[in-house]
Design an enzyme around this catalytic site. Structure first.
Site, mmCIF file in Angstrom:
data_model
loop_
_atom_site.group_PDB
_atom_site.id
_atom_site.type_symbol
_atom_site.label_atom_id
_atom_site.label_comp_id
_atom_site.label_asym_id
_atom_site.label_seq_id
_atom_site.Cartn_x
_atom_site.Cartn_y
_atom_site.Cartn_z
ATOM 1 C CG ASN A 146 -6.389 -1.095 -11.910
ATOM 2 O OD1 ASN A 146 -5.427 -1.142 -12.441
ATOM 3 N ND2 ASN A 146 -7.042 0.078 -12.539
ATOM 4 C CE LYS A 169 5.742 -3.420 -5.662
ATOM 5 N NZ LYS A 169 4.227 -4.024 -5.616
ATOM 6 N N PRO A 170 4.779 -7.023 -9.014
ATOM 7 C CG PRO A 170 3.812 -8.832 -8.864
ATOM 8 C CD PRO A 170 5.120 -8.244 -8.810
ATOM 9 C CD GLU A 245 -2.143 5.030 -16.393
ATOM 10 O OE1 GLU A 245 -2.565 5.779 -15.794
ATOM 11 O OE2 GLU A 245 -2.398 3.624 -16.469
ATOM 12 C CB CYS A 279 -6.228 5.076 -14.067
ATOM 13 S SG CYS A 279 -5.717 3.966 -15.382
HETATM 14 P P1 ADP Z 1 -3.431 1.771 -5.643
HETATM 15 O O1 ADP Z 1 -4.291 2.666 -4.830
HETATM 16 O O2 ADP Z 1 -4.010 1.475 -7.001
HETATM 17 O O3 ADP Z 1 -3.229 0.527 -4.751
HETATM 18 P P2 ADP Z 1 -0.685 2.308 -5.438
HETATM 19 O O4 ADP Z 1 0.014 3.237 -5.941
HETATM 20 O O5 ADP Z 1 -0.702 2.358 -3.903
HETATM 21 O O6 ADP Z 1 -2.130 2.227 -5.692
HETATM 22 O O7 ADP Z 1 -0.095 0.833 -5.781
HETATM 23 C C1 ADP Z 1 0.201 0.679 -7.164
HETATM 24 C C2 ADP Z 1 1.550 -0.214 -6.986
HETATM 25 O O8 ADP Z 1 2.490 0.656 -6.220
HETATM 26 C C3 ADP Z 1 1.629 -1.494 -6.411
HETATM 27 O O9 ADP Z 1 2.320 -2.486 -6.823
HETATM 28 C C4 ADP Z 1 2.067 -1.218 -4.830
HETATM 29 O O10 ADP Z 1 2.530 -2.183 -4.525
HETATM 30 C C5 ADP Z 1 3.212 -0.038 -5.280
HETATM 31 N N1 ADP Z 1 3.574 0.719 -4.214
HETATM 32 C C6 ADP Z 1 2.503 1.200 -3.133
HETATM 33 N N2 ADP Z 1 3.489 2.050 -2.284
HETATM 34 C C7 ADP Z 1 4.670 1.955 -2.946
HETATM 35 C C8 ADP Z 1 5.993 2.720 -2.536
HETATM 36 N N3 ADP Z 1 6.075 3.675 -1.474
HETATM 37 N N4 ADP Z 1 7.000 2.491 -3.357
HETATM 38 C C9 ADP Z 1 6.995 1.576 -4.320
HETATM 39 N N5 ADP Z 1 5.834 1.134 -4.786
HETATM 40 C C10 ADP Z 1 4.654 1.322 -4.112
#
Ligand code: ADP
Length: 474
Positions: A146, A169-170, A245, A279
């Site tokens: 976002n 990692k984006p 966060e 958020c």
């Molecule tokens: P949103 O609902 O905002 O997409 P997420 O928490 O799913 O929130 O995603 C935020 C970040 O966390 C992204 O970079 C996503 O790739 C990463 N992400 C999602 N699942 C996992 C996981 N199991 N382990 C590590 N990172 C994750």
């Protein structure tokens, strides 16, 4: 100097990670997805290189960061174009995000030089006590879609300022902004081993790697509470330091004595920025009974006039939602509220501007047991509930496992202090709808997270405090 088109450059690739424009559904880039062995090797390289980076003077690191800040601002339009293309927000908001994101680099360039230790009055005549602050080591970061610029700089700039290396990692949906920032950092003189962006198609194994690799000393994450809890569990194996966060459920309270027009301005700014996908967005409006009719009518008027359009269209105020699940969640929460007795003062349905657009909506007659009140909506929907008195407002506001941001409007100075202190939130704005700034500590309590970003406290997340005792001085 002409600005490069990052978008033009990234559209040339043919990697496995496809990036889509949410306004059109068009694939705008196919970029490389890193595999775990590559990431493991990059962590090792970063860990070897960090000692030389930490050994440079703070001023030297600050100058490099300052150069990075300048390059980001020189490329503000090209970066904003990228943000709008991959994340969908109106171009004017993307320009704002680039400036906001850059401000963290500028701020931490300055803070790099101020990581003071202290001397402590000793407990014995022949001993002296002092503390020094040292970089945590090699860090990892995981960022959301976002704010594809600001969430990156908020982590990377303090890490680099402190003398750490960092692998980031984006989000899969918005990796391009992070890659563009990395290019500019290298151009500014950040050593390539010290800051590396690693887009992937599947985040889960990377989260596991970040938490299990003993070279990673610190993980900073911004995203959902659900994923934050997974990372917290995983990080137990190495006791990896964590900053989290996470989600919020921000109340926006309007008391009878508020300046209603100012509250309307604040409500629009807080709720409808990035189509409600932040958020700290107001998630629930709590309005005192005496002003509920006036507030609702004025808000509905303003919300009905918001321009829904692709972020690239002039005057756009509400862009698309990020993807199909995001859109469907908003639609489901609104339908549920309507079925259970809420009324749409304006909006209440998908928009015909494109498949991921949703009409800016104001709901009245919302009750505290409706799902829209307890769930982070992440869409352009303002649910309004009413309350009778101050204690009820505080009870409703605190009735959530989250504690990120809260907003309230009053002109009574006693009430301003009472309510500010009573709200169980990491951030509280009185008579304002926007509170984010690089100079102030951003972060939540309860299930909204751990740690603070920005401000003089933000760099401490990347520093260890070492107590040094010198004895035998008699
Ligand atoms: P949103 O609902 O905002 O997409 P997420 O928490 O799913 O929130 O995603 C935020 C970040 O966390 C992204 O970079 C996503 O790739 C990463 N992400 C999602 N699942 C996992 C996981 N199991 N382990 C590590 N990172 C994750």
């Amino acid at each position: 100097m002409t600005e490069p088109s990052f978008l033009g450059e990234f559209s040339q690739g043919n990697g496995q990670l496809a990036v889509e424009n949410p306004a059109t559904g068009e694939v705008i880039a196919r970029i490389k997805s890193y595999d775990l062995d590559e990431i493991r090797a990059l962590i090792e390289t970063a860990d070897r290189a960090r000692h030389a980076w930490a050994a440079r003077t703070a001023k030297d690191r600050a100058n490099i960061l300052r150069g990075w800040f300048n390059l980001v601002m020189q490329n503000q339009s090209a970066l904003a174009e990228l943000v709008t293309a991959e994340c969908g927000k109106p171009l004017a908001e993307s320009m704002g995000e680039v400036a906001y994101g850059a401000a963290f680099i500028e701020w931490f360039a300055e803070e790099a030089k101020r990581t003071y230790g202290e001397t402590v009055p000793s407990f014995a005549p022949d001993k002296r006590i002092l503390t020094i602050k040292q970089p945590v080591g090699t860090c990892a970061a995981i960022t959301p879609w976002n704010f594809p610029i600001a969430m990156v700089t908020r982590k990377v700039a303090p890490a680099l300022a402190a003398g750490c290396s960092i692998i980031l990692k984006p989000a899969e949906l918005t990796p391009l902004s992070a890659l563009a920032l990395e290019q500019l950092a290298l151009e500014a003189g950040v050593p390539p081993e010290i800051f590396k962006v690693v887009p992937v198609t599947d985040p889960k194994p990377v989260g596991e790697l970040f938490c299990s690799d003993p070279l990673i000393r610190k993980l900073s994450f911004t995203g959902s509470t659900a994923v934050g809890k997974i990372l917290m569990r995983q990080s137990a194996q190495n006791v990896t330091k964590l900053s989290l966060e996470l989600g919020g459920n921000a109340p926006f309270i309007v008391f009878d004595d508020a300046d209603i027009d100012s509250a309307i301005e604040g409500a629009i700014a807080s709720k409808f920025r990035n189509a409600g996908q932040t958020c700290v967005c107001a998630n629930r409006f709590l309005v005192q009974q005496g002003v509920a009719a006036e507030f609702t009518a004025k808000l509905a008027d303003r919300v009905g006039a918001l321009k829904v359009a692709a972020g690239t269209e002039a005057g756009s105020q509400i862009g698309p939602l990020i993807n199909r699940p995001g859109h469907d969640k908003v639609a489901r929460l609104v339908s549920d509220a309507l079925e259970r007795g809420a009324k749409a003062a304006v909006g209440g349905a998908a928009s015909d501007k494109g498949t991921l657009f949703y009409q800016p909506t104001v709901l009245t007659g919302v009750q505290s047991d409706m799902e829209i009140v307890s769930t982070e909506v992440f869409g352009p929907v303002a649910p309004i509930m009413t309350f009778a008195d101050e204690s009820e407002a505080i009870a409703l506001a605190n009735d959530t496992p989250y504690g990120l941001a809260a907003y309230f409007y009053t002109r009574d100075i006693g009430r301003a202090w009472r309510v500010m202190e009573a709200l169980e939130y990491g951030m509280v704005a009185v008579n304002d709808g926007i509170l984010s700034s690089e100079v102030a500590p951003f972060g939540g309590i309860k299930q909204s997270g751990l740690g603070r970003e920005g401000s003089k406290h933000g760099i401490d997340e990347y520093l260890e405090l070492k107590y040094c005792l010198m004895s035998g001085l008699a």
